[in-house]
Design an enzyme around this catalytic site. Structure first.
Site, mmCIF file in Angstrom:
data_model
loop_
_atom_site.group_PDB
_atom_site.id
_atom_site.type_symbol
_atom_site.label_atom_id
_atom_site.label_comp_id
_atom_site.label_asym_id
_atom_site.label_seq_id
_atom_site.Cartn_x
_atom_site.Cartn_y
_atom_site.Cartn_z
ATOM 1 N N LYS A 169 1.151 -1.037 0.191
ATOM 2 C CA LYS A 169 0.203 0.338 0.015
ATOM 3 C C LYS A 169 0.726 1.174 0.069
ATOM 4 O O LYS A 169 1.976 0.830 0.829
ATOM 5 C CB LYS A 169 -0.851 0.076 0.929
ATOM 6 C CG LYS A 169 -0.126 -0.007 2.537
ATOM 7 C CD LYS A 169 -1.464 0.598 3.753
ATOM 8 C CE LYS A 169 -0.166 0.308 5.026
ATOM 9 N NZ LYS A 169 -1.205 -0.560 6.003
ATOM 10 N N SER A 185 -16.476 13.564 4.454
ATOM 11 C CA SER A 185 -17.783 14.044 5.451
ATOM 12 C C SER A 185 -17.212 14.793 6.117
ATOM 13 O O SER A 185 -18.006 15.459 7.124
ATOM 14 C CB SER A 185 -17.803 12.519 5.625
ATOM 15 O OG SER A 185 -17.365 11.745 6.863
ATOM 16 N N LYS A 215 -27.559 6.247 4.141
ATOM 17 C CA LYS A 215 -27.380 7.985 4.201
ATOM 18 C C LYS A 215 -28.654 9.038 3.697
ATOM 19 O O LYS A 215 -30.033 8.307 4.183
ATOM 20 C CB LYS A 215 -25.777 8.113 3.796
ATOM 21 C CG LYS A 215 -24.962 7.708 4.668
ATOM 22 C CD LYS A 215 -23.638 8.211 5.051
ATOM 23 C CE LYS A 215 -22.279 7.775 5.883
ATOM 24 N NZ LYS A 215 -23.001 7.016 7.363
ATOM 25 N N THR A 236 -25.181 -13.386 7.042
ATOM 26 C CA THR A 236 -26.417 -12.964 6.175
ATOM 27 C C THR A 236 -26.949 -11.932 4.815
ATOM 28 O O THR A 236 -26.690 -10.874 5.245
ATOM 29 C CB THR A 236 -27.534 -13.850 6.862
ATOM 30 O OG1 THR A 236 -27.375 -14.728 7.854
ATOM 31 C CG2 THR A 236 -29.183 -13.940 6.723
HETATM 32 N N1 PLP Z 1 -17.488 5.669 3.723
HETATM 33 C C1 PLP Z 1 -17.330 6.526 3.901
HETATM 34 C C2 PLP Z 1 -16.673 7.387 3.661
HETATM 35 C C3 PLP Z 1 -17.886 6.537 5.018
HETATM 36 O O1 PLP Z 1 -18.778 8.328 6.098
HETATM 37 C C4 PLP Z 1 -18.946 5.766 6.051
HETATM 38 C C5 PLP Z 1 -20.013 5.888 7.306
HETATM 39 O O2 PLP Z 1 -20.010 6.780 7.651
HETATM 40 C C6 PLP Z 1 -19.039 4.674 5.172
HETATM 41 C C7 PLP Z 1 -18.080 4.437 3.752
HETATM 42 C C8 PLP Z 1 -20.050 3.228 5.967
HETATM 43 O O3 PLP Z 1 -20.691 3.852 5.144
HETATM 44 P P1 PLP Z 1 -22.379 2.477 6.011
HETATM 45 O O4 PLP Z 1 -22.704 3.264 6.999
HETATM 46 O O5 PLP Z 1 -23.450 2.042 4.769
HETATM 47 O O6 PLP Z 1 -21.118 1.408 6.845
#
Ligand code: PLP
Length: 407
Positions: free
Chosen positions: A156, A189, A248, A278
């Protein structure tokens, strides 16, 4: 071995570092989101307005979504009763996958129980499919991508956040003949900033790398059919694997990847996180499919969402409050230390009935602790006025700095 003492130590470490998390117990009121009821630790209840949810468009209470879920429960019962491989693939799962493949203009889509699992399972499986694979991962990628990359056992490289020059340096340093994938997000986010999608696609093309894009904070909200930032920017065809959530903007639960039929077939066949668990309840798949289909044409909701975010940012800026504005729907207000952030959040909740969770280290760097607001089309002028006026009062009460106002 004193297991209890070890647990105490582990929990105390979090208290000492100020990282111990407490959860606020809320119950959303159907048909009235963002209004909810908060059950306090002493059992008393109070009404609150939720300002930090990820049900960005209020789809979790949309009639078409709830109807689809009710109908599916009436038709088929509660759970799916199995893994996808062993009796857990239903017409509801297939319909949702077709809806998602169409959303992203890909040959196929593959459902997971969450986007977290979709990221983790897919990224940790890719080196099995492409021996010698190197993953180039943005430094601020979500924990689920980090976990997938960490566990996959492959090489990575971490490039500085959104730094395409650094990414280029790393790509140039590696053997041109080994397989590569670049993993990044369209909207990060915590700051609400956009990834440089086009530049990364260009680099991927130049260096023969696959592209893996997390559109979790964009699907449903960006692009003419809600296909995300890649759809908005006309780049979906240049992304090999798109990851999204149904939890979301789509207001339900579940995650997925959309990709070529061959890629989906390979992940489906090799990823333990897809195979050995599941499948989603049919009602969840039905609700999500209704939500995805609805948002393909509900441009007005996307427009209202952006308008609401724009108004909130403008009003907070007008008060000199230090928000970050990258032009997305996320409104982070930087407080800058964990104690004040917690105090503001506590006072907003107890004195003003406004619920916004404090965001502290390690989710964000120290010194950038914040409140992160997520306005939606269902936050009306009354809720907005109450929030802005409470923040104005509390900012003064805590003697926090304001930005110089222009003019
Ligand atoms: N990817 C990002 C950038 C996120 O902010 C989140 C959750 O906050 C996820 C993936 C995971 O999403 P989920 O809530 O569907 O598991």
């Amino acid at each position: 071995m004193n297991y209890d003492a070890q647990l105490d130590q582990a929990i105390n470490r979090l208290h000492e570092e100020g990282r111990y998390r407490t959860f606020i117990n809320i119950e959303r009121t159907r048909g009235q989101f963002p209004h909810a009821v908060w059950t306090k630790p002493d059992g008393n209840q109070a009404p609150v307005t939720v300002w930090c949810g990820n049900d960005y468009l209020g789809m979790g209470q949309q009639q078409v979504v709830m109807d689809a879920m009710h109908e599916a429960i009436a038709a088929t019962g509660a759970g799916s009763g199995g893994t996808r491989n062993i009796s857990g693939t239903t017409v509801y799962h297939k319909r949702l996958e077709a809806e998602l493949a169409d959303l992203h203009r890909k040959e196929e889509a593959l459902l997971f129980t969450s986007a977290y699992i979709a990221n983790d399972a897919t990224l940790s499986t890719l080196p099995k499919l492409f021996p010698g694979l190197i993953i180039y991962s943005d430094a601020l990628n979500h924990a689920s991508m980090i976990e997938g990359v960490r566990r996959n056992g492959g090489a990575k490289r971490i490039f500085r956040h959104n730094d395409v020059a650094h990414l280029r340096e790393l790509l140039e340093a590696d053997d041109p003949n080994v397989p590569k994938v670049i993993a990044f997000e369209s909207i990060y986010s915590m700051d609400g900033d956009f990834g440089p999608l086009e530049e990364i696609c260009d680099l991927a093309q130049e260096f023969g790398a696959l592209t893996y894009l997390d559109e979790v904070h964009a699907v449903g909200m960006y692009g003419p059919r809600g296909g995300g930032v890649a759809e908005r920017d006309g780049l979906m065809g240049r992304i090999d694997i798109i990851n999204g959530t149904l939890a979301k903007a789509y207001g339900v639960m579940g995650g997925y990847i959309a990709a070529s039929a061959k890629m989906c077939d390979a992940i489906r066949s090799y990823a333990p996180g897809f195979i050995f668990t599941t499948s989603l309840p049919p009602a969840v798949a039905a609700g999500a499919a209704a939500s995805v289909a609805h948002l393909k044409t509900a441009q007005h909701l996307r427009d209202e969402h952006q308008t609401q975010a724009g108004i909130l940012k403008l009003r907070l800026k007008g008060l000199g409050l230090p928000i970050i504005d990258h032009g997305s729907h996320i409104v982070p207000l930087i407080v800058g230390d964990p104690v004040h952030t917690q105090k503001l959040s506590d006072m907003l909740l107890s004195d003003h009935g406004i619920y916004v969770q404090p965001i502290n280290f390690p989710t964000v760097p120290r010194g950038t602790e914040r409140l992160r607001f997520t306005p939606s089309p269902v936050h009306g002028p009354r809720e907005m006025d109450a929030l802005v006026s409470a923040l104005d009062t509390l900012w003064s009460h805590c003697a926090l700095n304001r930005a110089e106002l222009a003019g």
